[in-house]
Design a protein around this motif. Structure first.
Motif, PDB file in Angstrom:
ATOM      1  N   LEU A 119     -10.326   9.552   8.725  1.00  0.00           N
ATOM      2  CA  LEU A 119     -10.304   8.468   7.742  1.00  0.00           C
ATOM      3  C   LEU A 119     -10.446   9.067   6.348  1.00  0.00           C
ATOM      4  O   LEU A 119     -11.416   9.778   6.055  1.00  0.00           O
ATOM      5  N   GLU A 120      -9.472   8.808   5.474  1.00  0.00           N
ATOM      6  CA  GLU A 120      -9.505   9.362   4.117  1.00  0.00           C
ATOM      7  C   GLU A 120     -10.230   8.419   3.166  1.00  0.00           C
ATOM      8  O   GLU A 120     -11.116   8.837   2.430  1.00  0.00           O
ATOM      9  N   CYS A 121      -9.872   7.141   3.186  1.00  0.00           N
ATOM     10  CA  CYS A 121     -10.527   6.169   2.322  1.00  0.00           C
ATOM     11  C   CYS A 121     -10.380   4.800   2.962  1.00  0.00           C
ATOM     12  O   CYS A 121      -9.469   4.582   3.769  1.00  0.00           O
ATOM     13  N   ALA A 122     -11.286   3.858   2.596  1.00  0.00           N
ATOM     14  CA  ALA A 122     -11.264   2.541   3.222  1.00  0.00           C
ATOM     15  C   ALA A 122     -11.995   1.548   2.346  1.00  0.00           C
ATOM     16  O   ALA A 122     -12.831   1.912   1.508  1.00  0.00           O
ATOM     17  N   SER A 150     -10.626   4.221  -2.380  1.00  0.00           N
ATOM     18  CA  SER A 150     -11.483   3.223  -1.716  1.00  0.00           C
ATOM     19  C   SER A 150     -11.701   2.015  -2.609  1.00  0.00           C
ATOM     20  O   SER A 150     -11.744   0.877  -2.122  1.00  0.00           O
ATOM     21  N   ARG A 151     -11.857   2.244  -3.946  1.00  0.00           N
ATOM     22  CA  ARG A 151     -12.036   1.105  -4.841  1.00  0.00           C
ATOM     23  C   ARG A 151     -10.791   0.215  -4.834  1.00  0.00           C
ATOM     24  O   ARG A 151     -10.893  -1.022  -4.832  1.00  0.00           O
ATOM     25  N   GLU A 152      -9.646   0.843  -4.828  1.00  0.00           N
ATOM     26  CA  GLU A 152      -8.415   0.035  -4.790  1.00  0.00           C
ATOM     27  C   GLU A 152      -8.317  -0.770  -3.492  1.00  0.00           C
ATOM     28  O   GLU A 152      -7.923  -1.935  -3.489  1.00  0.00           O
ATOM     29  N   LEU A 153      -8.686  -0.142  -2.370  1.00  0.00           N
ATOM     30  CA  LEU A 153      -8.633  -0.849  -1.079  1.00  0.00           C
ATOM     31  C   LEU A 153      -9.669  -1.955  -1.019  1.00  0.00           C
ATOM     32  O   LEU A 153      -9.444  -3.017  -0.442  1.00  0.00           O
ATOM     33  N   LEU A 154     -10.874  -1.701  -1.623  1.00  0.00           N
ATOM     34  CA  LEU A 154     -11.928  -2.725  -1.623  1.00  0.00           C
ATOM     35  C   LEU A 154     -11.481  -3.963  -2.391  1.00  0.00           C
ATOM     36  O   LEU A 154     -11.875  -5.084  -2.059  1.00  0.00           O
ATOM     37  N   ALA A 155     -10.606  -3.783  -3.381  1.00  0.00           N
ATOM     38  CA  ALA A 155     -10.144  -4.923  -4.172  1.00  0.00           C
ATOM     39  C   ALA A 155      -9.282  -5.878  -3.344  1.00  0.00           C
ATOM     40  O   ALA A 155      -9.078  -7.026  -3.718  1.00  0.00           O
ATOM     41  N   LEU A 192       0.831  -1.210   0.000  1.00  0.00           N
ATOM     42  CA  LEU A 192       0.000   0.000   0.000  1.00  0.00           C
ATOM     43  C   LEU A 192       0.865   1.259   0.000  1.00  0.00           C
ATOM     44  O   LEU A 192       0.540   2.255  -0.659  1.00  0.00           O
ATOM     45  N   LEU A 193       1.983   1.219   0.754  1.00  0.00           N
ATOM     46  CA  LEU A 193       2.863   2.398   0.799  1.00  0.00           C
ATOM     47  C   LEU A 193       3.445   2.706  -0.579  1.00  0.00           C
ATOM     48  O   LEU A 193       3.690   3.877  -0.920  1.00  0.00           O
ATOM     49  N   LEU A 194       3.693   1.664  -1.351  1.00  0.00           N
ATOM     50  CA  LEU A 194       4.316   1.843  -2.669  1.00  0.00           C
ATOM     51  C   LEU A 194       3.292   1.980  -3.796  1.00  0.00           C
ATOM     52  O   LEU A 194       3.668   2.268  -4.938  1.00  0.00           O
ATOM     53  N   HIS A 195       2.019   1.718  -3.498  1.00  0.00           N
ATOM     54  CA  HIS A 195       0.961   1.741  -4.526  1.00  0.00           C
ATOM     55  C   HIS A 195       0.790   3.167  -5.048  1.00  0.00           C
ATOM     56  O   HIS A 195       0.598   4.110  -4.267  1.00  0.00           O
ATOM     57  N   PRO A 196       0.865   3.378  -6.360  1.00  0.00           N
ATOM     58  CA  PRO A 196       0.761   4.753  -6.908  1.00  0.00           C
ATOM     59  C   PRO A 196      -0.590   5.400  -6.621  1.00  0.00           C
ATOM     60  O   PRO A 196      -0.663   6.618  -6.490  1.00  0.00           O
ATOM     61  N   GLY A 214      -3.217  13.163  -3.701  1.00  0.00           N
ATOM     62  CA  GLY A 214      -3.793  13.642  -4.954  1.00  0.00           C
ATOM     63  C   GLY A 214      -4.777  12.683  -5.576  1.00  0.00           C
ATOM     64  O   GLY A 214      -5.529  13.061  -6.463  1.00  0.00           O
ATOM     65  N   VAL A 215      -4.781  11.426  -5.168  1.00  0.00           N
ATOM     66  CA  VAL A 215      -5.739  10.450  -5.706  1.00  0.00           C
ATOM     67  C   VAL A 215      -7.073  10.660  -4.995  1.00  0.00           C
ATOM     68  O   VAL A 215      -7.129  10.863  -3.779  1.00  0.00           O
ATOM     69  N   SER A 216      -8.170  10.579  -5.736  1.00  0.00           N
ATOM     70  CA  SER A 216      -9.491  10.830  -5.162  1.00  0.00           C
ATOM     71  C   SER A 216      -9.853   9.753  -4.149  1.00  0.00           C
ATOM     72  O   SER A 216      -9.331   8.643  -4.186  1.00  0.00           O
TER      73      SER A 216
END
Length: 917
Positions: free
Chosen positions: A116-119, A91-96, A75-79, A84-86
């Motif tokens: 909490l920014e996204c989850a 959240s969609r990336e985390l849900l995956a 997650l730390l390295l995930h672009p 700046g990412v919405s």
């Protein structure tokens, strides 16, 4: 008159039964012991198996922690997790991640303020984690943080959180990522471990709360058990181990525990248990079977013993017992009446009858001998434990009255060869008082008493009737007046010398028969031996005290000296070593050297001056040599070896030595400084000459080039001339800086700011394969320095470190800290002074250097690079700049082990003004 009930006595039959029971008790005891041993071995094996099972379960569960670490790193390295990412895309990336990792129930990103920014699972309302302990710790830590068991703010169920901070280039946390494990999933996983029905698997947190318990019929999950066994013991002991006691279900159990996770609330533990009775039941059953068989065999044996014992033992012994009882009652004419056969009882009957006849004839003498023997026995016991001579004589005299039934006894010492002194007595004393002297009058034998005559003749003197003994004419009236009727005096002789006399007096005539006299003579000999032993023991104690004092003085003298000192015998074995030598040679205790061949341990050179001087019987002084330390390193020393003689024979040597490390280091640094000053002066002169020659070359070339049109061949050639001249001028500038002929301006400078600026410049200039790590202590302090020159030192060291990586992937660590330089370190590293210093350390993971290269690295123009790739001025320039600032540079390196350069600069604790140098 009230009758006295006789004490309970065990008959002969009872004794035979007891004997048989004693015989059977041995195998029964062995059976019980073997059963206990088997039980203990079973328990030990069970505990060891539990420990292995606990470790296995822990290792399986710790895979989750490793997996969480990998997910967080991903997650730390995930672009798409970058700023700046919405929120929706994040959240969609985390849900995956949820279907890919079903053991985790939440993946989330949190802002530094806790929002909490996204989850993967979004909450209905705004959620803030700033009050969570794991969140606060994750902001401060660069590692993964594990939470205690808590109720999730989004999911509302018990979870464990793994969190890690995303940090910017300045090292500040820009976001916190976390993943959550559902405890219900963890409980289902633990149910798959295949435990037996009576085993229990429990996980507790650092506060003693039961996180998971399987199976849990008593419902302990979620409750605090910190006050109960074994939870309180596990929390107190820490680590892993095994214990035994009452479990949470009230059963006596065996436990094995092991750390599971380190959380913000403390370590989380896992422990396995099983009932103790499960382990010991087989041993208990085998014990009961063995005891039943033994009891059956005992019953059969008892029947045989009772019948045979009555027929062949009890009846003859009863007859002998009755006879003995009659003799004991005073009827010495009683006889057994048994036939004198060849068997044991026949022989015993004959001996008893003959003994009764002999006793009947000599009962009087036997009584006297018995008393004398009792006196001898009691006196020997006194001698065994006696340590004081004055008490010894008094106790011997007292025993003669109490055990021997004598009238009086006294002990005299011979003094000056002409008088005796009474030192102890018991009963009426027919002499002067204790401590006074008794003299005899020359050759007048009639004036002698018993002890005087015994000492004069040097042998025992016995008087069976003092009243009729003409040897004691002048003394007998006094003796009779004190109740003395017979007596004997025994000289106390030791190696032919009389110490005194022991005199025994009886109240009746004829008491001193030959047997009594012999036993009392033995008593006198023992008393003489005891007196001499006590005196020798006291002399020995005094001598030992003097030896101890002497040894202690020598030890204190040897241990107080700073010089190392040891002695060895002719075979090279160490016989003495002081504390300074032990410390200098790198050993922990003197016992590491004493009794061992110290020459082979510390000085195994072929031509050894110590051994040569010992063989020649001479004293040798060596100005510089090397001993070997315990870790194999070399210790430079100067030593003096002196031979030890026993009369004309050489038995060994004593060696005193001093450590030359500091002296040699100072000498080496002085040589480097002198060499660099000499080369600096030479280089400065050459540089000025070259500079003067370069000036017209550059000026005239520039003027000619300005007159030539662009693109002209000669203009291109002149440009190359100017480039070569510029490079030469740069070399001249370095030489001038090295030779100290350029002025520097020192001002009060914050060393932290200086190092940070240098690192910022270096991050964009060194090879991409070299990662720079910084470990900077905040607020180190101010230094008086030329900031440009110090930055040049740091850049030179880091660039040199990047070259040492040889193009390979590696790490360069720049550290800054505040250190206190002590007097010893300052003396070994001039021009340092004791006090606070800033230390800048540059460490690389590169190729390292040999000792030979390290001795040359600060020499101007020395380089290990290929020809044309280096000037050899970098490290010599670093050395010069640091020296101009009152500091030193140290280096630590080894081939293939990287290098560390440490720069020590004095701190300007009280501020200061800039000055020109």
């Amino acid at each position: 008159m009230q009758s006295v009930k006789p004490p309970f006595m065990i008959g002969l039959r009872g004794r035979l039964v007891l004997l048989l029971l004693a015989v059977f008790a041995v195998p029964c005891g062995m059976v019980v012991w073997q059963s206990i041993d088997e039980r203990n071995r079973n328990i030990s094996a069970a505990l060891e198996n539990l420990r292995d099972d606990a470790r296995l379960v822990v290792s399986r569960q710790q895979v989750l922690a490793v997996k969480a670490e990998m997910i967080l790193t991903d997650l730390l390295l995930h672009p798409k997790m970058r700023p700046g990412v919405s929120v929706e895309e994040c959240s969609r990336e985390l849900l995956a991640y949820l279907p890919q990792h079903p053991e985790f129930v939440q993946f989330a990103k949190v802002r530094p303020d806790g929002d909490l920014e996204c989850a993967a699972v979004l909450p209905k309302d705004r959620v803030n984690f700033a009050d969570r302990k794991w969140f606060r710790q994750a902001l401060q830590s660069t590692e993964t943080v594990v939470s205690e068991v808590l109720t999730g703010k989004v999911l509302g169920k018990p979870i464990i959180v793994f969190a890690k901070a995303l940090r910017d280039e300045a090292g500040q946390a820009s976001a916190i990522f976390f993943v959550s494990i559902d405890l219900a999933w963890l409980r289902r996983e633990l149910a798959k471990t295949g435990l037996s029905t009576d085993s229990r698997l429990v996980i507790i947190d650092g506060m003693g709360t039961v996180v998971v318990r399987y199976p849990d019929p008593e419902g302990w999950s979620g409750k605090n058990a910190a006050h109960m066994f074994p939870v309180n013991q596990i929390l107190a002991r820490r680590g892993e181990g095994v214990i035994e006691g009452i479990g949470l279900d009230g059963l006596n159990r065996l436990f094995a525990y092991s750390p599971l996770l380190d959380t913000v609330a403390g370590p989380m533990y896992l422990f396995l248990s099983m009932p103790r009775k499960t382990v010991t039941s087989d041993a208990r059953r085998r014990l009961l079977i063995s005891l039943v068989i033994g009891m059956a065999a005992l019953a059969v044996s008892l029947g045989g013993v009772l019948w045979g014992g009555d027929r062949f033992v009890v009846r003859p012994l009863s007859a002998l017992s009755r006879t003995a009882a009659r003799i004991g009652a005073g009827n010495l004419s009683a006889r057994s009446g048994l036939p004198y056969t060849g068997g044991e009882f026949g022989q015993l009957a004959r001996i008893m009858d003959e003994t009764a006849a002999a006793v009947q004839a000599s009962v009087g003498d036997l009584d006297n001998a018995r008393r004398a023997l009792a006196t001898l026995g009691a006196s020997n016991r006194i001698l065994l434990r006696m340590t004081r001579e004055d008490i010894l004589g008094q106790d011997i005299c007292r025993v003669a009255l109490e055990k021997g039934g004598f009238h009086s006894a006294f002990l005299c010492y011979l003094e000056d060869g002409s008088r005796i002194r009474t030192v102890a007595h018991a009963g009426p004393c027919p002499f002067t008082t204790e401590g006074a002297f008794i003299r005899w009058n020359g050759d007048d034998a009639s004036a002698l008493s018993l002890p005087c005559l015994a000492l004069r003749e040097g042998k025992v003197v016995v008087s069976q009737d003092i009243a009729a003994d003409d040897r004691f004419v002048s003394w007998r009236d006094t003796a009779i007046e004190h109740g003395c009727r017979s007596g004997a005096s025994y000289p106390l002789l030791r190696e032919g010398t009389a110490l005194g006399a022991l005199t025994i007096i009886a109240a009746e005539p004829g008491r001193f028969t030959p047997g009594v006299t012999d036993m009392l003579q033995e008593l006198a000999d023992d008393v003489a031996f005891g007196i001499v032993t006590i005196r020798n023991r006291e002399l020995h104690r005094q001598a030992e005290g003097k030896v101890r004092e002497s040894k202690e003085r020598i030890r204190l003298i040897l241990d107080s000296t700073v010089e190392g000192l040891f002695s060895m015998n002719a075979a090279g074995v160490c016989t003495l070593v002081n504390r300074a030598a032990v410390s200098l040679l790198g050993y922990a205790e003197p016992s590491s050297l004493i009794g061992k061949n110290i020459h082979e341990l510390i000085h195994n050179s072929g031509e050894c001056p110590i051994l040569s001087a010992m063989k020649a019987g001479k004293t040798v002084e060596v100005e510089e040599d090397a001993f070997r330390r315990a870790d194999g390193t070399s210790l430079p020393v100067s030593y003096r070896s002196s031979v030890i003689r026993d009369e004309d024979r050489i038995t060994g040597v004593v060696v005193s030595f001093i450590d030359l490390t500091e002296k040699l280091e100072i000498k080496r640094r002085r040589q480097i400084t002198e060499r660099m000053e000499t080369m600096g002066n030479l280089a400065g002169g050459v540089a000025h000459d070259i500079n003067n020659m370069l000036l017209p070359i550059i000026t005239l070339s520039q003027m000619v080039m300005d007159d030539l049109p662009a693109g002209c061949r000669n203009r291109v050639r002149l440009e190359k001339v100017l480039q070569a001249a510029a490079r030469a001028k740069d070399v001249v500038s370095r030489i001038l800086a090295f030779s100290r002929q350029e002025e520097t301006r020192k001002v009060l400078t914050d060393i932290n700011v200086l190092v940070e600026e240098a690192i910022s410049i270096l991050r964009n200039t060194i090879l991409s394969t070299a990662a720079i790590e910084q470990k900077l202590t905040a607020g180190v302090g101010m230094i008086m320095a030329d900031a440009t020159r110090i930055m040049e030192v740091i850049i030179n060291l880091v660039v040199n470190a990047s070259h040492a990586l040889e193009g390979k992937v590696g790490t360069i660590t720049v550290a800054l800290s505040r250190v206190e330089v002590d007097a010893g370190f300052a003396a070994a590293n001039p021009p340092l002074n004791a006090g606070p210093h800033a230390m800048i350390a540059v460490t690389d993971t590169g190729c390292g250097m040999s000792k030979e290269i390290m001795e040359k690295i600060f020499t101007p123009f020395f380089t290990t690079k290929p020809k044309g790739e280096g000037t050899g001025m970098g490290l010599s320039l670093v050395f010069t700049i640091v020296a101009k600032h009152g500091g030193v540079v140290t280096v630590r390196s080894a081939p293939d082990a990287g290098s560390t350069f440490a720069v020590y600069l004095p701190l300007a604790e009280n501020g200061g003004r800039g000055d020109a140098a």
